[in-house]
Design an enzyme around this catalytic site. Structure first.
Site, short mmCIF file in Angstrom:
data_model
loop_
_atom_site.label_atom_id
_atom_site.label_comp_id
_atom_site.label_asym_id
_atom_site.label_seq_id
_atom_site.Cartn_x
_atom_site.Cartn_y
_atom_site.Cartn_z
N GLY A 71 18.04 76.04 95.57
CA GLY A 71 18.84 76.85 94.66
C GLY A 71 18.09 77.17 93.37
N GLY A 200 20.54 74.45 100.71
CA GLY A 200 20.88 73.69 101.91
C GLY A 200 21.54 72.35 101.66
CB CYS A 325 21.06 68.08 85.86
SG CYS A 325 21.38 68.75 87.48
C1 PLP Z 1 22.57 72.12 92.84
C2 PLP Z 1 22.68 73.41 92.10
C3 PLP Z 1 21.55 74.21 91.85
C4 PLP Z 1 20.15 73.77 92.23
O1 PLP Z 1 19.93 73.80 93.61
P1 PLP Z 1 18.69 72.94 94.20
O2 PLP Z 1 18.66 73.34 95.63
O3 PLP Z 1 19.06 71.50 94.00
O4 PLP Z 1 17.47 73.35 93.46
C5 PLP Z 1 21.73 75.41 91.21
N1 PLP Z 1 22.95 75.82 90.83
C6 PLP Z 1 24.07 75.09 91.04
C7 PLP Z 1 25.39 75.61 90.60
C8 PLP Z 1 23.96 73.86 91.69
O5 PLP Z 1 25.05 73.12 91.87
#
Ligand code: PLP
Length: 402
Positions: A71, A200, A325
């Site tokens: 993400g 994923g 985080c």
């Molecule tokens: C977890 C998350 C991300 C980051 O995704 P990753 O695959 O862990 O890098 C970004 N945006 C939101 C809203 C998330 O919950």
């Protein structure tokens, strides 16, 4: 001891069907998807099948899906890629104060590069005001980037209405849908979404795989160079096991979405009602109704979130405070601050996010253990004794239960 995992917004276990499929792509179908031989062709087949599975979940076309490492990368690619490709048209970006750091930090970086960013404020239940969005749009606005579901408090934002506004004004819309993808319906056409990020590991696939949906015709400058994979948008040898696992997880999530969202909403509401009923001076954070199934975020007054997490952990319960985080820092969550929740109450926030592995027995267990822990922590807390009397006025707005 009973163990209860209630941190599905941070990550999920890989479901067994997916783990089994992925294993085969590590050991047997291990070819490089770019190779011409049978090994390569088999791997390519897996990748293209996953692209179809993912596209179909959001009503996109397979050729509009680009695989990324997750993400965070999809968010970076979407935001930096579109503003770089459109910088001759303007330098203004609109987002919200409650985005994930993958979006916020990317916007901060772009501000240093000369772009201008408007961070829309939110209401006390973490929603945006569409008139404020309309008023923020300028002649030189080139991108709107707004999340679908907030990861910390679970509020669902009005993306369809945002899409309508973006379309009328001819502005590109990116949506961080990492929390909503596979959990609530998404239709990129009906919602007028131009770019969308998904991951994923939030939907029972492995970590380190995600994707960016990029509507056909939308220009995007790549961030990486070095090969022609993913049609040069995201070069680098494809993570074939991750991709096929993500594809299957997306397909299964689509099939199970309706039943699972009904089940999780029931469990969620039981947990929220139980906490608010059993724990005095507790409040729900985020919207009560426009809320992701399975997402609970409460503030428990006079409690320090970190000590609460440790005590819950000792009872086998895995939860988080604010977001995984921000747990590392002592600052209260930027999301709760944007919602106007005062410091003291933001510090006592607890996020419990439910998923496939949770049962009603888990809810009962948390409702048995949590009130006891809270009572114990409060009795030891110097905050409890002094603040109860002195600061009640000042924080009264936060103790309202919505
Ligand atoms: C977890 C998350 C991300 C980051 O995704 P990753 O695959 O862990 O890098 C970004 N945006 C939101 C809203 C998330 O919950």
């Amino acid at each position: 001891m009973r163990r209860v995992y209630m941190d599905h917004s941070a990550t999920t276990p890989v479901r067994s069907e997916v783990a089994q499929l992925v294993t085969g792509y590590f050991t047997e179908t291990f070819g490089n998807a770019s190779s011409v031989h049978a090994y390569g062709r088999d791997a390519r087949k897996g990748v293209e099948n996953a692209r179809e599975q993912i596209a179909s979940l959001i009503k996109a076309k397979p050729e509009e899906i680009f695989f990324t490492s997750g993400g965070t990368e999809a968010d970076n690619m979407a935001i930096i890629g579109t503003v770089m490709a459109n910088r001759d048209k303007g330098k203004h970006i609109i987002t919200t104060q409650i985005e994930h750091h993958a979006v916020l930090d990317t916007c901060h970086y772009l501000e240093k590069q000369g772009f201008e960013v408007t961070y829309l404020p939110v209401s006390d239940d973490a929603n945006i005001d569409l008139n404020q969005l309309k008023n923020a749009i300028r002649e030189d606005t080139i991108l709107i980037t707004i999340m679908h579901v907030n990861n910390e408090v679970g509020t669902i934002l009005p993306i369809k209405e945002v899409g309508q506004i973006a379309k009328e004004k001819n502005i590109i819309l990116h949506v961080d849908a990492v929390q909503s993808f596979g959990k609530i319906p998404i239709d990129v056409n009906e919602m007028n979404i131009d770019l969308l990020s998904a991951s994923g590991h939030k939907i029972y696939a492995p970590k380190g795989i995600g994707c960016l949906y990029l509507r056909k015709g939308i220009k995007l400058s790549p961030l990486f160079f070095g090969g022609s994979q993913e049609r040069k948008r995201r070069p680098g040898t494809e993570n074939v096991p991750g991709i096929v696992g993500f594809g299957l997880a997306a397909e299964l999530a689509g099939k199970e979405m309706e039943a699972e969202s009904i089940r999780l909403t029931m469990l969620r509401d039981k947990l929220i009602d139980g906490i608010l009923e059993k724990i005095p001076e507790s409040q729900l954070n985020g919207s009560r109704t426009k809320r992701l199934p399975g997402h609970v975020n409460v503030s428990l007054r006079y409690i320090e979130g970190e000590s609460l997490l440790l005590m819950l952990d000792m009872k086998g319960i895995a939860a988080s405070s604010g977001s995984a985080c921000t747990s590392g820092s002592l600052d209260p969550s930027h999301v709760l601050m944007a919602m106007g929740i005062c410091h003291e109450i933001a510090h006592g926030s607890l996020r419990l996010t439910l998923g496939k592995i949770n049962t009603e027995g888990d809810i009962d267990y948390v409702l048995e253990v949590l009130p006891e822990i809270v009572e114990k922590l409060r009795s030891m807390s110097p905050l409890f004794n002094s603040m109860q009397i002195e600061n009640r006025e000042e924080c009264s707005k936060c103790t309202l239960t919505k």
